[in-house]
Design a protein around this motif. Structure first.
Motif, PDB file in Angstrom:
ATOM      1  N   ASP A  57      30.050  52.290  89.518  1.00 56.01           N
ATOM      2  CA  ASP A  57      28.883  52.059  89.603  1.00 56.01           C
ATOM      3  C   ASP A  57      27.923  52.992  88.679  1.00 56.01           C
ATOM      4  O   ASP A  57      26.504  52.689  88.571  1.00 56.01           O
ATOM      5  N   THR A 109      31.631  52.032  94.804  1.00 52.78           N
ATOM      6  CA  THR A 109      32.492  51.147  94.001  1.00 52.78           C
ATOM      7  C   THR A 109      33.323  50.400  95.164  1.00 52.78           C
ATOM      8  O   THR A 109      33.499  49.512  95.163  1.00 52.78           O
ATOM      9  N   ASN A 140      23.677  49.934  91.213  1.00 51.13           N
ATOM     10  CA  ASN A 140      23.282  51.157  91.891  1.00 51.13           C
ATOM     11  C   ASN A 140      21.916  51.733  91.366  1.00 51.13           C
ATOM     12  O   ASN A 140      22.019  52.337  90.490  1.00 51.13           O
TER      13      ASN A 140
END
Length: 265
Positions: free
Chosen positions: A240, A123, A259
């Motif tokens: 994420d 992130t 992700n």
């Protein structure tokens, strides 16, 4: 007139023959053609692999997959090409831009209680150098190996994440960093964040020893519950993983970063 009758009889003969092959019941229509789509377990190659893996990645990002521990073996190259290519960068930029637009639209209450929550790994900081050496998610996650990587303190900043981070600070939000990293990694995490360009956060929350075995969704929900009880308003949350965003005391707006390399429940 005779020619017309002959043609009609010939056409009728062929039509009745075709129908008789389908069914002996004159009142049933012929069976329609049915498209057969390959199941996800059938072996595919070339363009089919790309289609399958694109579909798999979409399902992973939208939280439609059952909990998974590794990426499909046939998708290793596709995931690698995505995270190493322009597509991943563009997706990160899009999330950052949309979050920035929302952050700018919020009317503050003026009491200093408006906050933005950020996850750290994938992130704000990128662990891509680690995953380059570990199959981009093809290998089972190894906690001890990942800890060694964290302890090096060299994870680079995710540029769009840093841009959003600086923007929300400029707008006047308080910044709470909520990570699944261990409390024992506090010092190295602080150094890594500062060296990557992140400064002036208000709280950095890491897992205590007795929280190590909590599911991430429960752990992060509990921490957000505490924020709300203290009177904070969670305006935005960036992460994420869906476990960064779901659960209790969710933010006014949540922003999911891509992700496809790993999943944390």
């Amino acid at each position: 007139m005779k020619k017309i009758c002959v043609i009609f009889l010939v056409v009728s003969f062929f039509f009745s023959s075709a129908c008789s092959d389908e069914t002996s019941d004159p009142y049933l229509l012929p069976k329609p053609s049915i498209l057969q789509y390959p199941s996800e377990h059938e072996k595919v190659d070339g363009e089919e692999v790309n289609l399958y893996c694109t579909s798999w990645r979409f399902a992973a990002e939208t939280n439609n997959l059952a909990p998974w521990s590794t990426i499909p073996a046939e998708c290793a190259d596709c995931v690698k090409d995505y995270v190493m290519g322009r597509g991943y960068a563009i997706d990160l930029e899009r999330v950052s831009e949309e979050a920035s637009i929302f952050a700018s639209s919020v009317e503050f209450s003026g009491d200093g209680k408006d906050i933005w929550v950020f996850d750290i790994d994938e992130t704000l900081l990128s662990n891509l150098p680690y995953y380059i050496d570990h199959g981009f998610g093809l290998e089972l996650f190894d906690h001890s190996e990942f800890d060694k990587w964290v302890e090096r303190g060299v994870a680079p900043a995710i540029a769009p994440g840093l841009k959003l981070y600086q923007r929300v600070i400029d707008l006047g939000y308080k910044i709470f960093l909520l990570t699944g990293r261990k409390e024992t990694h506090r010092l190295v995490t602080v150094e890594n964040l500062i060296n990557a360009g992140f400064q002036n956060w208000d709280k950095l929350i890491l897992r205590s020893p007795d929280e190590q075995h909590k599911m991430a969704t429960l752990y992060k929900s509990g921490k957000r519950d505490e924020m709300v009880k203290e009177g904070y308003r969670i305006r935005g949350n960036s992460g994420d993983q869906w476990s960064d965003l779901l659960g209790s005391s969710i933010s006014q707006r949540s922003f999911k970063l891509p992700n496809p390399m790993y999943y944390i429940p």
